[in-house]
Design a protein around this motif. Structure first.
Motif, mmCIF file in Angstrom:
data_model
loop_
_atom_site.group_PDB
_atom_site.id
_atom_site.type_symbol
_atom_site.label_atom_id
_atom_site.label_comp_id
_atom_site.label_asym_id
_atom_site.label_seq_id
_atom_site.Cartn_x
_atom_site.Cartn_y
_atom_site.Cartn_z
ATOM 1 N N PHE A 342 0.829 -1.205 0.000
ATOM 2 C CA PHE A 342 0.000 0.000 0.000
ATOM 3 C C PHE A 342 0.867 1.261 0.000
ATOM 4 O O PHE A 342 0.625 2.190 -0.782
ATOM 5 N N MET A 343 1.876 1.292 0.853
ATOM 6 C CA MET A 343 2.733 2.470 0.947
ATOM 7 C C MET A 343 3.471 2.725 -0.361
ATOM 8 O O MET A 343 3.564 3.865 -0.828
ATOM 9 N N ASN A 344 3.985 1.655 -0.975
ATOM 10 C CA ASN A 344 4.676 1.815 -2.250
ATOM 11 C C ASN A 344 3.713 2.197 -3.371
ATOM 12 O O ASN A 344 4.066 2.963 -4.270
ATOM 13 N N ALA A 345 2.476 1.670 -3.310
ATOM 14 C CA ALA A 345 1.478 1.978 -4.333
ATOM 15 C C ALA A 345 1.076 3.452 -4.285
ATOM 16 O O ALA A 345 0.902 4.091 -5.326
ATOM 17 N N SER A 348 3.773 5.545 -5.856
ATOM 18 C CA SER A 348 3.774 5.438 -7.314
ATOM 19 C C SER A 348 2.560 6.116 -7.931
ATOM 20 O O SER A 348 2.667 6.819 -8.945
ATOM 21 N N LEU A 349 1.384 5.911 -7.317
ATOM 22 C CA LEU A 349 0.136 6.436 -7.868
ATOM 23 C C LEU A 349 0.135 7.958 -7.938
ATOM 24 O O LEU A 349 -0.272 8.554 -8.941
ATOM 25 N N PHE A 350 0.598 8.600 -6.863
ATOM 26 C CA PHE A 350 0.588 10.062 -6.801
ATOM 27 C C PHE A 350 1.913 10.690 -7.241
ATOM 28 O O PHE A 350 2.039 11.917 -7.270
ATOM 29 N N GLY A 351 2.892 9.841 -7.559
ATOM 30 C CA GLY A 351 4.183 10.363 -7.981
ATOM 31 C C GLY A 351 4.936 11.069 -6.880
ATOM 32 O O GLY A 351 5.734 11.986 -7.137
ATOM 33 N N ILE A 361 -1.200 12.591 3.219
ATOM 34 C CA ILE A 361 -2.445 12.154 2.566
ATOM 35 C C ILE A 361 -3.278 11.295 3.514
ATOM 36 O O ILE A 361 -4.502 11.441 3.620
ATOM 37 N N ILE A 362 -2.613 10.387 4.239
ATOM 38 C CA ILE A 362 -3.320 9.529 5.198
ATOM 39 C C ILE A 362 -3.990 10.377 6.279
ATOM 40 O O ILE A 362 -5.143 10.128 6.660
#
Length: 391
Positions: A342-345, A348-351, A361-362
């Protein structure tokens, strides 16, 4: 239940949900010794055991009907000792992960068994107190061993895995003091077929998984985050994790009192603490800010964890408790495993270029959750008031 049996049962708490994180102080050291191994694979040294907990969880309720719970706990503890200590003697990340998988299989035997024994043998306020004590013991035990782990990390990552030796003492306590609880007695084919697990329980299980995912950002991501922002040393993650577990201990002790004070808004209070913790963490520039952040996150987790088991025991029929607890734990451990993914995603998702942005964000999402929680709690309160008036 005799006092000696209660003590033996309570001490099993330190083998449960937070046991995988005892390896957290080794993460940064493993990265140094195995530089060609991906960061995600090394993070799995902490969380892979959570994935392998699930196979044994799936048939835990079946085993409980055929074998005494004491025998299940003894087998589980033997596997726990092997899976916990053996990585100290190998020189390969894949082999370490194999032993971490064995550790996971052992927890899948131990955790639903001792949680089911508490749910079956204690009722009402006494059950709430016992679940609070389980969380407290889990927290203080984890804090002690992580402090030791943080200290022994200075001698190398192999020493960290040797800290699992404490399970030998737990095995002795179980053998000497825990009664030989008989297998779960099935009341009859008709009663087992009609007793159903209510749908709302699955929502409880899902939310339990989500809050454990938030908490597990500490053992899986904090070490790399500290290196990223230039705070602390290789041993620091062990000490910070110990602080979070000490706050879990305090929350476990305070859980019955806080439940009475906040009532339905206890969930909202926990979310607020989580949100503040991640907000402070996202702006941290020194060890003190990190310490405050992990304390808040740990205290929140210390409220949610006993809440999950207490609610499960209230919702689920007694003959389905072991199955329900296995499902609850499966959610908890599945979300432990996916935490680094999740943390890596998110990165990557938000750059994002920094974990700091992920924490921010959390905290924002948790702020939104606070508003939703307040609205839901008020709605439930008003509905309860209308039902009371109609009577």
């Amino acid at each position: 239940m005799k006092l000696s049996a209660r003590i033996a049962l309570l001490f099993l708490a330190v083998t449960a949900p937070f046991a995988p994180m005892l390896a957290a102080p080794a993460i940064k050291l493993l990265k140094v010794d195995f530089p060609d191994t991906s960061s995600l694979l090394i993070q799995w040294v902490v969380t892979l055991s959570s994935l392998f907990i699930m196979p044994t969880l799936l048939f835990a309720s079946t085993l409980a009907k055929k074998i005494s719970r004491k025998s299940i706990l003894i087998v589980g503890l033997v596997l726990y000792i092997i899976g916990g200590i053996a990585p100290s003697f190998v020189n390969s990340i894949p082999v370490i992960l194999v032993f971490r998988a064995i550790l996971g299989l052992s927890i899948g035997l131990i955790s639903p068994t001792f949680n089911a024994l508490i749910a079956e043998n204690f009722l009402g306020d006494e059950r709430t107190r016992m679940n609070g004590w389980v969380t407290a013991i889990n927290g203080i035990g984890g804090a002690i061993f992580l402090s030791i782990g943080g200290f022994v990390a200075s001698f190398g990552w192999r020493s960290v895995f040797l800290s699992y030796s404490y399970a030998i003492i737990l095995l002795i306590l179980v053998v000497l003091f825990l009664p030989k609880f008989p297998p779960v007695q099935v009341q009859g084919a008709k009663s087992t077929s009609t007793a159903k697990i209510p749908a709302v329980f699955y929502l409880v299980a899902l939310l339990s998984g989500l809050h454990i995912l938030l908490y597990f950002t500490i053992p899986t991501s904090l070490s790399l985050y500290l290196a990223e922002i230039g705070v602390g040393t290789a041993s620091s993650v062990g000490y910070f994790s110990a602080i979070s577990l000490f706050s879990i201990f305090l929350a476990g002790l305070a859980f019955p009192m806080l439940t009475r004070i906040f009532g339905r808004f206890i969930v909202t209070f926990g979310i607020v603490l989580y949100g503040l913790g991640f907000l402070v963490e996202s702006y941290a520039t020194n060890v003190w800010m990190i310490a405050i952040a992990v304390f808040l996150i740990g205290f929140a987790q210390g409220l949610f964890f006993p809440m999950s088991f207490t609610k499960t025991a209230q919702l689920v029929p007694k003959e389905r408790l072991t199955t329900a607890i296995s499902i609850l734990l499966a959610c908890i451990y599945a979300f432990q495993f996916i935490c680094p993914i999740f943390m890596n995603a998110v990165l990557s998702l938000f750059g994002f270029s920094s974990t700091r942005d992920t924490f921010l964000i959390i905290s924002i999402l948790l702020g939104v959750s606070v508003i939703v929680s307040i609205l839901v709690s008020k709605r439930v309160q008003s509905q309860s008031a209308r039902v009371a008036e109609s009577k």
